[in-house]
Structures are given as structure tokens and as C-alpha cells.
Design an enzyme around this catalytic site. Structure first.
Site, mmCIF file in Angstrom:
data_model
loop_
_atom_site.group_PDB
_atom_site.id
_atom_site.type_symbol
_atom_site.label_atom_id
_atom_site.label_comp_id
_atom_site.label_asym_id
_atom_site.label_seq_id
_atom_site.Cartn_x
_atom_site.Cartn_y
_atom_site.Cartn_z
ATOM 1 N N GLY A 1 -72.066 -54.166 48.391
ATOM 2 C CA GLY A 1 -72.436 -52.760 48.233
ATOM 3 C C GLY A 1 -72.222 -51.951 49.504
ATOM 4 N N HIS B 1 -69.719 -56.310 59.170
ATOM 5 C CA HIS B 1 -69.952 -57.506 58.351
ATOM 6 C C HIS B 1 -70.370 -58.682 59.245
ATOM 7 C CE1 HIS B 1 -68.692 -55.804 54.630
ATOM 8 N NE2 HIS B 1 -67.402 -55.852 54.811
ATOM 9 N N SER C 1 -67.501 -60.567 42.707
ATOM 10 C CA SER C 1 -66.887 -59.404 43.345
ATOM 11 C C SER C 1 -65.880 -59.853 44.412
ATOM 12 C CB SER C 1 -67.986 -58.535 43.957
ATOM 13 O OG SER C 1 -67.472 -57.309 44.381
HETATM 14 P P1 A3P Z 1 -68.311 -55.283 41.737
HETATM 15 O O1 A3P Z 1 -67.030 -55.935 42.157
HETATM 16 O O2 A3P Z 1 -69.321 -56.280 41.255
HETATM 17 O O3 A3P Z 1 -68.113 -54.181 40.777
HETATM 18 P P2 A3P Z 1 -68.378 -53.682 49.022
HETATM 19 O O4 A3P Z 1 -68.465 -52.206 49.050
HETATM 20 O O5 A3P Z 1 -69.359 -54.371 49.929
HETATM 21 O O6 A3P Z 1 -66.984 -54.134 49.196
HETATM 22 O O7 A3P Z 1 -68.863 -54.128 47.583
HETATM 23 C C1 A3P Z 1 -68.106 -53.813 46.453
HETATM 24 C C2 A3P Z 1 -69.007 -53.898 45.253
HETATM 25 O O8 A3P Z 1 -69.867 -52.756 45.231
HETATM 26 C C3 A3P Z 1 -68.205 -53.854 43.971
HETATM 27 O O9 A3P Z 1 -68.958 -54.623 43.037
HETATM 28 C C4 A3P Z 1 -68.208 -52.385 43.654
HETATM 29 O O10 A3P Z 1 -67.922 -52.069 42.315
HETATM 30 C C5 A3P Z 1 -69.640 -52.020 44.028
HETATM 31 N N1 A3P Z 1 -69.806 -50.579 44.311
HETATM 32 C C6 A3P Z 1 -68.975 -49.775 45.008
HETATM 33 N N2 A3P Z 1 -69.445 -48.531 45.036
HETATM 34 C C7 A3P Z 1 -70.596 -48.521 44.348
HETATM 35 C C8 A3P Z 1 -71.554 -47.507 44.014
HETATM 36 N N3 A3P Z 1 -71.374 -46.246 44.386
HETATM 37 N N4 A3P Z 1 -72.630 -47.875 43.294
HETATM 38 C C9 A3P Z 1 -72.812 -49.149 42.909
HETATM 39 N N5 A3P Z 1 -71.949 -50.137 43.177
HETATM 40 C C10 A3P Z 1 -70.848 -49.840 43.893
#
Ligand code: A3P
Length: 333
Positions: A71, A138, A172
Site C-alpha cells: 500500500g 522499503h 500483489s
Molecule cells: P493489489 O495488487 O493487491 O491490488 P504498493 O503501492 O506498495 O506497490 O502496493 C500495491 C498494492 O496497493 C496493490 O495491491 C494496489 O492495487 C494497492 N493500491 C494502490 N493504490 C491503492 C489505493 N489508492 N487504495 C487501496 N489500495 C491501493
């Protein structure tokens, strides 16, 4: 955990070759440093950070920390919107988040270190945003320099950590790794979910083991460092407005009664929702510094998608690993 200075010393060029190597993750080789798997190309930045690199966060900076795919993009968007709401009201049609991706607005400080460390060109270093800044990382807590954690003497940056359910994180991670592999010219179909799952379970993925990454920040937030706010992705999905209020308070800029009345909290939530971010032209078409398409960061954005990818046996295996690792810490993942 291994003390950060020791881990960082091993990240120096001369030692990197002797660190354990993992090559089964398609985009990058990983090296094991201080108990964590770090992308090999990032090792010089880790060493530079600890050697007092040119780009050092200050106590006024806000650091958003996360294990990848937990997230981060959402947290970046929310923190940016909250921190800059005086200059950029979230309801504004020309809000920066409508023109630039969250990753473009909030940089990873290890990436900024990497891009500026070898530069004699002061302009490149100056290109890094001026303090106070919202930055992201990270890196595991034990790998952060004292300028960020404050060491034992207090101080340091405020850190907001977002933690996600490990089963959804691995799903993810797999989807994203395939997109990233494509960018690097590697055939993504050769990386199956079973392979990703095995790597994740053995901790051999970027910043892994995931549970150890989480435990370090959780322990810091509960026992050592009042400057760490520990958030959960699933809770943010359930109660986004409350999470935004908590963030704003922690960031030292709580919403005023007038802002509450004007619906500013809801406007931040709406602006940063996955539905809105996904619609923005820049997130549909643009790419990040690694050449990965911005749309790869916005997939489903739900809790519980793991049931569509893993068997009950796989779920039980990962649950067991995580339970064993977190036992006695007080953390439930
Ligand atoms: P999923 O692949 O399960 O959909 P990061 O940003 O750390 O790379 O994480 C990506 C994950 O956060 C993905 O999960 C993505 O869809 C989700 N994500 C990105 N933007 C988001 C938002 N505004 N609200 C909720 N989830 C979000």
C-alpha cells in the site's frame, strides 16, 4: 537484528560479492544483508546512506515506510495530500496528484541516494526536494540510519509504516513482479505463482522476509520509538477517513473543525482512492524511474484476494511460517 552499521558496512562494493545471492526473482538479483534480501543495484545506496551520503533526511522530514506491495502508493498519495492541503486543496481540479503519480511526488530516499551519490554535479543533488520533505523507503528499520531513527537519543524523523496481510502481499508481489520483469525484458510467463510463493515463504524477495520487516517496525512503534506510527492496510480500507485523521495528527497537522465541516477529510480520501488514482491519465500511461508502467501500482486494492490464488494448503503453510516468526512479539499478522 543485526545492527545497521554492521549491515551497511557489508553493503560496500568490496563486500557485496561475498553476500548470499538470490537470482530466481526475475527483475533483479538480490543480496542478503543484515538478514534481509535487498536488490543488488541498491547496495551502493545502502552503504552511502550509512556513510553519511549527500542526501540525508532531517528530523523535519516525514518518512513513509513499507514492505513492497503493502500500500506504499496509497500511503504516498495520502501523506502528500494531507501535508500539502493548504497549498493544494484536495478538491482542486489541478491537484498535483491529478498530474503526477504518487511515486513521482514522494521519492524513495534510497533511490534518491542512488541517483545523487556519484554525482559531482551539485544540481543533481539539489534536485532532491528541499526539507521538510515527505520521503518513502522499503528499507527495514534496522537498516535505517540514526538520522532517521534518532538512535537511542530520540529525535529523528517521524515514520509512518503500513503493514499488509502477508497472503495478499505475496499475491500483489507476484502480479507486480511479472510487470516489472516485462520492463526488464524478461519473459513474465516464466515466473509462476508457485515460484513467487516459494520465494516469499523463504523470505527471498525484495526486503524479505516480509514478517521480519513488519516485526521490526511494529516493535519500534510499540517499544522504542514514539516517532513511528504503525498502520494496517486492511484497517485503512475499512476506515479510510479515520486513518487519514490519524495520519494528519501524527504528521503534526491535524484537521481543524473548519476543515472537518468543509469535508476536507473526505476529499482527501476520495482523491487518493484507487478508483480515482487509476483514472488519472498519468497513472494510466506514465512510467516510473525504473520504467515500470504506473498502472502496475493500481491493481485491485482489496483485502482477501489471496483466496483466488492459493490453495488452503498454501495458505496454511504461509500462516504457519508467519505465526512461528511472530510468536511472542505480540503482533498478529
Ligand atoms: P493489489 O495488487 O493487491 O491490488 P504498493 O503501492 O506498495 O506497490 O502496493 C500495491 C498494492 O496497493 C496493490 O495491491 C494496489 O492495487 C494497492 N493500491 C494502490 N493504490 C491503492 C489505493 N489508492 N487504495 C487501496 N489500495 C491501493
Amino acid at each position: 537484528p543485526t545492527p545497521p552499521t554492521h549491515a551497511a558496512a557489508d553493503a560496500g562494493d568490496e563486500k557485496a560479492d561475498s553476500l548470499p545471492l538470490e537470482t530466481r526473482w526475475p527483475p533483479f538479483p538480490l543480496r542478503r544483508l543484515g538478514g534481509f534480501w535487498i536488490p543488488e543495484p541498491l547496495l551502493p545506496a545502502v552503504a552511502a546512506i550509512h556513510a553519511g551520503g549527500k542526501f540525508v533526511p532531517t528530523a523535519n522530514d516525514m518518512l513513509l515506510a513499507s514492505f513492497p506491495k503493502s500500500g506504499t502508493s496509497w500511503l504516498k498519495a495520502l501523506a502528500f495530500a494531507v501535508a500539502n492541503r493548504a497549498d493544494h486543496p484536495p478538491s482542486a481540479a489541478d491537484h498535483p496528484l491529478r498530474r503526477r503519480s504518487p511515486h513521482d511526488l514522494v521519492n524513495f530516499f534510497e533511490m534518491t541516494t542512488l541517483t545523487t551519490m556519484n554525482s559531482d554535479d551539485i544540481a543533481a543533488v539539489d534536485d532532491a526536494p528541499p526539507p521538510p520533505r515527505v520521503l518513502a523507503t522499503h528499507l527495514p528499520y534496522s537498516m535505517l540510519p540514526e538520522s532517521i531513527t534518532g538512535g537511542d537519543g530520540g529525535g529523528g524523523c517521524r515514520i509512518i509504516y503500513v503493514c499488509r496481510n502477508p497472503k495478499d502481499t505475496v499475491v500483489s508481489f507476484w502480479h507486480f513482479s511479472k510487470k516489472m520483469a516485462l520492463t526488464m525484458g524478461v519473459d513474465p510467463s516464466s515466473f509462476t505463482f508457485d515460484q513467487a510463493f516459494d520465494l516469499f515463504c523463504s523470505g527471498n524477495c525484495t526486503a524479505g522476509p516480509q514478517w521480519r520487516h513488519v516485526i521490526e517496525y511494529w516493535e519500534a512503534s510499540h517499544h522504542r520509538n514514539p516517532n513511528v506510527l504503525f498502520l494496517r492496510y486492511e484497517e485503512m480500507l475499512r476506515r479510510p477517513a479515520m486513518s487519514v485523521r490519524r495520519m494528519a495528527e501524527f504528521m503534526g497537522c491535524p484537521f481543524t473543525a473548519a476543515e472537518e465541516d468543509a469535508g476536507v477529510v473526505d476529499a482527501v480520501v476520495e482523491l487518493c482512492s484507487i478508483g480515482e488514482l487509476r483514472k488519472m491519465e498519468v497513472n494510466k500511461k506514465g512510467t516510473d524511474v525504473l520504467g515500470v508502467r504506473n498502472e502496475s501500482y493500481f491493481r485491485k486494492g482489496v483485502a482477501g484476494d489471496w483466496v483466488n490464488h492459493m490453495s488452503p494448503e498454501m495458505a496454511a503453510r504461509l500462516d504457519r511460517i508467519v505465526d512461528d516468526a511472530t510468536r511472542g512479539s505480540g503482533l498478529t499478522l
